[in-house]
Write an enzyme that holds these catalytic residues in place. Structure first.
Site, mmCIF file in Angstrom:
data_model
loop_
_atom_site.group_PDB
_atom_site.id
_atom_site.type_symbol
_atom_site.label_atom_id
_atom_site.label_comp_id
_atom_site.label_asym_id
_atom_site.label_seq_id
_atom_site.Cartn_x
_atom_site.Cartn_y
_atom_site.Cartn_z
ATOM 1 C CG PHE A 148 -0.209 0.169 2.549
ATOM 2 C CD1 PHE A 148 0.227 1.401 3.011
ATOM 3 C CD2 PHE A 148 0.038 -0.942 3.351
ATOM 4 C CE1 PHE A 148 0.898 1.531 4.222
ATOM 5 C CE2 PHE A 148 0.706 -0.834 4.555
ATOM 6 C CZ PHE A 148 1.134 0.417 4.992
ATOM 7 C CE LYS A 204 -2.979 -8.659 -3.617
ATOM 8 N NZ LYS A 204 -3.449 -7.741 -2.510
ATOM 9 C CD GLU A 238 -5.828 -6.062 0.559
ATOM 10 O OE1 GLU A 238 -5.672 -6.589 1.674
ATOM 11 O OE2 GLU A 238 -5.007 -6.190 -0.374
ATOM 12 C CB SER A 265 5.492 -7.401 6.336
ATOM 13 O OG SER A 265 4.657 -8.524 6.114
ATOM 14 C CB CYS A 270 10.838 -0.775 2.665
ATOM 15 S SG CYS A 270 11.474 -0.385 1.028
ATOM 16 C CD GLU A 304 9.509 -2.440 8.125
ATOM 17 O OE1 GLU A 304 9.907 -1.673 7.239
ATOM 18 O OE2 GLU A 304 9.079 -3.592 7.899
#
Length: 518
Positions: free
Chosen positions: A168, A192, A195, A245, A300, A402
């Protein structure tokens, strides 16, 4: 979702039951389609309320997209590479012409401030620019007369149908790390996207179609774990690229490779910045502010740990950070005077706040506390303000995990060697940097630090598009990095041909020894 009325050209599906809420479909075979039996809310994180819904693909929907891509592959594979590159040239132009629209979609669903969204998109466009060079990097190698009248050459052929699963936090940039390279190499691609922020990906698909990409070569399926598993298990999917992740990266890598697929899975990070006593502290503070709090720390490559060499350095840095952090502004994406926006969801906000609380409970000092952030007019948004934590120790939960939020932690050590050992001991090895004016120290650091992407006085050492992006240790699963030269190799496989045309009148003797080219 049986009350589908019509499909618009911007990716939305309207329903009779609730025409005020836009429902996002999938992009398959060059069109927006409505498939799947359920939807999921998409939030505007700045106000904390649902703004859209997105259709969630089931296994049948994924299988349909794979079938479409499989049927499109033979013709696209045989399309001359220069024609594939021309589609990318046109796509780059369309991205630039429609940049404001793309950034608006990013802001609506991620909350990223407009200037930050523009930077994200530009980084993505640079990868499209690199992909335009496919006629050069796909041309292979040729050797004449490797033996008597024997020629040998290698070529790079596409894999087939490949998939990308993206996060995201970069709704445009990370997909642009993947599909331009995959497509220009001759593959068909199924994306993909997250969402939580799906609109940008659907709009990119529309622009690709406008650029002249044949229907079926690029498809977008929105979904959750069922869609991911359907891609991982489908026998026609040849390769999977993932960014997210570490626990999910491990799952995707192990599942994909167990099914014989090629996989690159980029996981989590805990990025440290060493601050040496000779560093320009004012410049350090300014760069730390952007690197730690930009995009609400949902990067990240965010610098989340400052490792100060000596208490004197730590005290000065913390004092200056505390002062400057009071000036930071955060709020709605459309206000370009804001420095950063909200977190992606209420659940993620709760998670970040829990990490801050755990640091406090385990003995760290909260210097600046952002847990009660409520920007005027956006009190219900998913905001956490800039947070600064001192006296953090390596055994604390907030250090080991994280956080992925606007939280900067400070660790105090006595020597550079101690700082480097701290970094090398961490399970993640994504990015790091050192602030110093000492070339010898910088060279030693870059040679010996066990991290994949390293900066010297550069807080976010993200490689440019013609290099490749990836970390070490549990920040990357797979042998090849993302985009750049590694991206081209990931989405192709080498074939080597050795050829001879013997004279028709010459009868060759039988030969049972290992053939040589003498």
């Amino acid at each position: 979702m049986n009350n589908i009325e019509n499909f618009s050209q911007d990716g939305y599906v309207e329903t009779e039951t609730d025409s005020a809420i836009q429902v996002l479909g999938h992009f398959i075979q060059g069109n927006i389609v409505a498939k799947g039996s359920k939807t999921q809310p998409v939030y505007n994180p700045a106000v904390g309320s649902k703004s859209k819904e997105v259709m969630i693909a089931d296994t049948e929907t994924v299988n349909y997209a794979v079938q479409v891509a499989t049927e499109a592959f033979p013709e696209w594979r045989n399309t001359p590479v220069i024609k594939r590159a021309r589609v990318m040239f046109k796509f780059k132009q369309l991205l630039e012409e429609n940049a404001d629209k793309i950034c608006e979609l990013i802001g609506q669903e991620h909350g990223k401030i407009s200037h930050d969204a523009k930077g994200e998109l530009q980084r993505g466009i640079e990868n499209v620019e690199y992909a335009c060079g496919a006629p050069e990097f796909l041309k292979g190698e040729f050797s004449k007369n490797v033996g008597p009248d024997i020629d040998s050459w290698s070529e790079f052929q596409p894999l087939g149908v490949v998939a990308g699963i993206t996060p995201f936090n970069f709704p445009a940039m990370v997909p642009l790390w993947m599909f331009p390279m995959a497509i220009v190499c001759g593959n068909c691609f199924i994306l993909k996207p997250s969402e939580k922020a799906p609109s940008a990906a659907l709009y990119l698909a529309e622009l690709l179609k406008q650029a002249g990409l044949p229907d079926g070569v690029f498809n977008v399926v929105n979904g959750d774990k069922e869609a991911v598993d359907a891609l991982l298990h489908h026998p026609k999917i040849q390769a999977v690229s993932f960014v997210g992740s570490t626990p999910i990266a491990e799952y995707i890598y192990s599942t994909a490779t167990s099914k014989g697929k090629r996989c690159q899975a980029l996981g989590g990070a805990k990025n440290h910045a060493i601050i040496m006593p000779d560093a320009d502290i004012d410049n350090v503070v300014n760069s730390l502010l952007g690197a730690a709090f930009g995009s609400s720390g949902e990067r990240c490559m965010a610098l989340s740990v400052a490792v100060a060499i000596g208490d004197e350095v730590a005290d000065v840095v913390i004092a200056k950070l505390k002062q400057e952090m009071q000036q930071l502004q955060f709020g709605n994406y459309a206000d370009s005077s804001n420095d950063f926006g909200p977190l992606i969801s209420q659940a993620h906000k709760d998670k970040v706040q829990a990490y801050i609380q755990s640091a406090e409970q385990q003995g760290a000092k909260i210097v600046v506390d952002g847990r009660d952030a409520r920007p005027k007019g956006f009190e219900n948004g998913f905001f956490v303000g800039p947070t600064l934590i001192d006296n953090v120790q390596a055994n604390m939960t907030s250090y080991q995990q994280e956080i992925f939020g606007p939280v900067l932690q400070v660790i105090r050590v006595e020597t550079m060697q101690e700082a480097m050992q701290l970094i090398n001991d961490h399970e993640y090895g994504n990015g790091t940097c050192i602030y110093t004016r000492d070339g010898e120290a910088a060279r030693y650091f870059t040679d010996n630090i066990q991290v994949g992407m390293v900066g010297v006085n550069v807080p976010l050492p993200v490689p440019v598009a013609y290099h490749s992006f990836g970390g070490w240790k549990r920040s990357l699963f797979g042998d090849l990095y993302a985009y750049g030269p590694d991206g081209a190799r990931f989405y192709t496989r080498r074939k080597t041909v050795t050829q001879r045309w013997p004279a028709a009148q010459v009868r060759e003797a039988k030969q049972f020894a290992m053939p040589t080219l003498n």
